[in-house]
Design an enzyme around this catalytic site. Structure first.
Site, PDB file in Angstrom:
ATOM      1  N   ASP A   1      38.854  51.107  43.491  1.00 50.67           N
ATOM      2  CA  ASP A   1      39.909  50.721  44.434  1.00 50.67           C
ATOM      3  C   ASP A   1      41.279  51.296  44.089  1.00 50.67           C
ATOM      4  O   ASP A   1      42.153  51.330  44.940  1.00 50.67           O
ATOM      5  CB  ASP A   1      40.002  49.187  44.504  1.00 50.67           C
ATOM      6  CG  ASP A   1      38.745  48.613  45.121  1.00 50.67           C
ATOM      7  OD1 ASP A   1      38.394  49.043  46.224  1.00 50.67           O
ATOM      8  OD2 ASP A   1      38.101  47.763  44.481  1.00 50.67           O
TER       9      ASP A   1
ATOM     10  N   HIS B   1      36.305  46.194  35.512  1.00 53.91           N
ATOM     11  CA  HIS B   1      35.040  46.188  36.244  1.00 53.91           C
ATOM     12  C   HIS B   1      34.025  45.360  35.488  1.00 53.91           C
ATOM     13  O   HIS B   1      33.999  45.370  34.260  1.00 53.91           O
ATOM     14  CB  HIS B   1      34.517  47.617  36.440  1.00 53.91           C
ATOM     15  CG  HIS B   1      33.567  47.712  37.578  1.00 53.91           C
ATOM     16  ND1 HIS B   1      32.242  47.399  37.463  1.00 53.91           N
ATOM     17  CD2 HIS B   1      33.781  48.028  38.880  1.00 53.91           C
ATOM     18  CE1 HIS B   1      31.668  47.536  38.635  1.00 53.91           C
ATOM     19  NE2 HIS B   1      32.579  47.912  39.523  1.00 53.91           N
TER      20      HIS B   1
HETATM   21  N1  COA Z   1      44.362  43.422  34.870  1.00 53.62           N
HETATM   22  C1  COA Z   1      44.659  42.831  33.701  1.00 53.62           C
HETATM   23  N2  COA Z   1      43.713  42.330  32.889  1.00 53.62           N
HETATM   24  C2  COA Z   1      42.441  42.430  33.272  1.00 53.62           C
HETATM   25  C3  COA Z   1      42.082  43.040  34.479  1.00 53.62           C
HETATM   26  C4  COA Z   1      43.090  43.545  35.284  1.00 53.62           C
HETATM   27  N3  COA Z   1      42.813  44.122  36.454  1.00 53.62           N
HETATM   28  N4  COA Z   1      40.733  43.003  34.615  1.00 53.62           N
HETATM   29  C5  COA Z   1      40.277  42.394  33.530  1.00 53.62           C
HETATM   30  N5  COA Z   1      41.292  42.044  32.717  1.00 53.62           N
HETATM   31  C6  COA Z   1      41.194  41.352  31.455  1.00 53.62           C
HETATM   32  C7  COA Z   1      41.126  39.842  31.693  1.00 53.62           C
HETATM   33  O1  COA Z   1      42.387  39.251  31.711  1.00 53.62           O
HETATM   34  C8  COA Z   1      40.259  39.395  30.556  1.00 53.62           C
HETATM   35  O2  COA Z   1      41.057  39.370  29.401  1.00 53.62           O
HETATM   36  P1  COA Z   1      40.946  38.152  28.360  1.00 53.62           P
HETATM   37  O3  COA Z   1      39.533  38.214  27.848  1.00 53.62           O
HETATM   38  O4  COA Z   1      41.982  38.459  27.343  1.00 53.62           O
HETATM   39  O5  COA Z   1      41.202  36.936  29.161  1.00 53.62           O
HETATM   40  C9  COA Z   1      39.262  40.526  30.374  1.00 53.62           C
HETATM   41  O6  COA Z   1      39.925  41.690  30.855  1.00 53.62           O
HETATM   42  C10 COA Z   1      37.954  40.317  31.136  1.00 53.62           C
HETATM   43  O7  COA Z   1      38.288  40.098  32.527  1.00 53.62           O
HETATM   44  P2  COA Z   1      37.475  39.179  33.515  1.00 53.62           P
HETATM   45  O8  COA Z   1      38.314  38.835  34.681  1.00 53.62           O
HETATM   46  O9  COA Z   1      36.847  38.030  32.767  1.00 53.62           O
HETATM   47  O10 COA Z   1      36.299  40.188  33.914  1.00 53.62           O
HETATM   48  P3  COA Z   1      35.291  39.999  35.108  1.00 53.62           P
HETATM   49  O11 COA Z   1      34.129  40.838  34.782  1.00 53.62           O
HETATM   50  O12 COA Z   1      35.046  38.558  35.392  1.00 53.62           O
HETATM   51  O13 COA Z   1      36.102  40.548  36.369  1.00 53.62           O
HETATM   52  C11 COA Z   1      37.106  42.035  37.871  1.00 53.62           C
HETATM   53  C12 COA Z   1      35.986  41.848  36.839  1.00 53.62           C
HETATM   54  C13 COA Z   1      36.880  43.358  38.561  1.00 53.62           C
HETATM   55  C14 COA Z   1      37.042  40.898  38.895  1.00 53.62           C
HETATM   56  C15 COA Z   1      38.466  42.027  37.146  1.00 53.62           C
HETATM   57  O14 COA Z   1      38.538  43.133  36.283  1.00 53.62           O
HETATM   58  C16 COA Z   1      39.632  42.010  38.102  1.00 53.62           C
HETATM   59  O15 COA Z   1      40.044  40.931  38.540  1.00 53.62           O
HETATM   60  N6  COA Z   1      40.190  43.205  38.463  1.00 53.62           N
HETATM   61  C17 COA Z   1      41.252  43.295  39.441  1.00 53.62           C
HETATM   62  C18 COA Z   1      40.684  43.237  40.844  1.00 53.62           C
HETATM   63  C19 COA Z   1      39.945  44.496  41.212  1.00 53.62           C
HETATM   64  O16 COA Z   1      40.418  45.597  41.010  1.00 53.62           O
HETATM   65  N7  COA Z   1      38.769  44.309  41.797  1.00 53.62           N
HETATM   66  C20 COA Z   1      37.948  45.425  42.269  1.00 53.62           C
HETATM   67  C21 COA Z   1      36.763  45.610  41.390  1.00 53.62           C
HETATM   68  S1  COA Z   1      35.885  47.110  41.812  1.00 53.62           S
END
Ligand code: COA
Length: 374
Positions: free
Chosen positions: A310, A259
């Site tokens: 979710d 998140h």
């Molecule tokens: N699975 C695996 N790794 C994850 C992850 C996940 N669901 N969510 C975050 N990470 C990891 C990333 O790979 C990243 O690692 P790194 O620094 O080694 O590259 C780190 O955590 C930060 O993630 P990032 O995508 O940059 O965070 P964000 O704040 O931009 O994105 C979300 C937030 C929610 C988009 C992201 O966590 C995600 O894509 N989650 C899955 C989709 C989801 O469930 N969305 C609903 C949100 S309520």
């Protein structure tokens, strides 16, 4: 110009009095009231009142709003007519987005954006998003949409319009709590999109259409569908460990985890986990909960990442018999309350939302080369 923050992380884009989140403490509140209290003691109608009017309603005010929402559920036949012509395999979020956009053409207040008209649109859209979501499933399976039952509350009526049967008290309560938990979440991507559109002084239907298009994405509301598809793909408890190992080794994002704001457990996941457990047990589908718990433990162990809203909402809806591709529209059935609250708030004290970009293109002044010389 201030410093660029990728994805606007931690950027405060406006003031708001609707939703307070403390991402370190795992706190979520609507108008200062803790989500745990609301989930345990409130109803979706009461939460709508709280979001739109800034306080908990008196009995009379709650009854009045409950009636208003119930009598504003009807969708013009023209919109159903349009929906019947869409491809049967259309993505339900595309159908919802297009149908809500079309509602704007038939809204009795379409010529006005006054505060009173926008409140009436808020009631109508809240009722109609539920009616359209239920109708999507019926129309694509060759059935007629059901007329709303005004004697039922919002959650129960939604289940009735979707399935043709009044829900059991357990199913009604589960839907109602799910609606409460998804109602608002500060400046999440779809709400922000809605506020940006409202901020241009465009109309409420356009703002909600923007929000629906934004909610669809798998990084936002679309994640609940991907969670269930992942569980179905894994299929068995004894395949979870290998699936996750491979997915994480190939740097795959696991839907339903992570998140932007919470560094602890998403407080909504706490409720949904319990609901998922109870529903999986009572429906004899215990394996989906068991698999979910394993995934959660592996994600915590390997990545120190928590489940978000979710993750467990997927198995909650699945156990309630909802088609998997309707999970995100159901998110919208709830979030329409928060979107409209934010659109009304934006319009109360509007200023165009127009940030700047850090330019990385060819250096100015780049020479214009005439077509004949290129
Ligand atoms: N699975 C695996 N790794 C994850 C992850 C996940 N669901 N969510 C975050 N990470 C990891 C990333 O790979 C990243 O690692 P790194 O620094 O080694 O590259 C780190 O955590 C930060 O993630 P990032 O995508 O940059 O965070 P964000 O704040 O931009 O994105 C979300 C937030 C929610 C988009 C992201 O966590 C995600 O894509 N989650 C899955 C989709 C989801 O469930 N969305 C609903 C949100 S309520």
């Amino acid at each position: 110009m201030s410093t660029f923050k990728e994805g606007l992380q931690d950027v405060v884009a406006a003031t708001s009095s609707i939703c307070f989140i403390d991402g370190d403490q795992g706190v979520l509140s609507y108008r200062g009231i803790d989500i745990h209290d609301l989930a345990e003691k409130s109803s979706f109608e009461e939460v709508c009142y709280l979001l739109w009017f800034g306080k908990l309603p008196q009995r009379k005010e709650l009854d009045h709003l409950t009636e208003e929402l119930a009598r504003n559920r009807a969708v013009p036949e023209e919109v159903f007519h349009l929906m019947r012509r869409f491809p049967k395999d259309a993505n339900p979020m595309d159908v919802l987005r297009t149908a809500v956009s079309a509602l704007g053409l038939y809204d009795p207040d379409r010529q006005t954006g006054s505060a009173e008209a926008n409140l009436r649109k808020t009631y109508r859209l809240t009722g109609q998003v539920a009616t359209i979501t239920a109708a999507i499933d019926r129309i694509r399976s060759g059935k007629d949409p059901l007329s709303p039952d005004t004697s039922l509350k919002h959650a129960a009526n939604f289940v009735y319009m979707l399935t043709g049967k009044k829900p059991t008290p357990t199913a009604e309560k589960a839907f109602d709590v799910a609606l409460i938990l998804h109602a608002d979440h500060e400046f999440n991507a779809s709400t922000f999109a809605g506020r940006v559109t409202a901020g241009t002084l465009s109309d409420m239907h356009s703002a909600v259409t923007s929000a629906i298009g934004t909610l669809k994405g798998p990084l936002h509301g679309g994640a609940n569908i991907d969670v269930m598809r992942m569980l179905l793909e894994i299929g068995e408890v004894n395949k979870v460990e290998t699936y996750l190992e491979n997915a994480l080794a190939s740097k795959k994002k696991i839907s339903g985890f992570g998140h932007r704001v919470y560094n602890t457990e998403d407080p909504r996941a706490t409720h949904l986990r319990k609901m998922s457990h109870d529903l999986c047990q009572s429906s004899g589908n215990g394996k989906w909960f068991e698999m979910s718990r394993m995934i959660e433990e592996i994600m915590k162990r390997e990545k120190n990442i928590n489940a978000n809203v979710d993750f467990y909402s997927a198995t909650v809806y699945y156990n309630l018999g909802v088609a998997v591709d309707l999970f995100t529209p159901i998110f919208a059935v709830s979030r329409i309350s928060g979107w409209t609250a934010h659109i009304l708030e934006q319009l109360e004290n509007n200023r165009l939302i127009r940030p700047r970009a850090e330019y990385l293109g060819p250096q100015y002044p780049a020479r214009y080369i005439p077509l004949s010389e290129r």
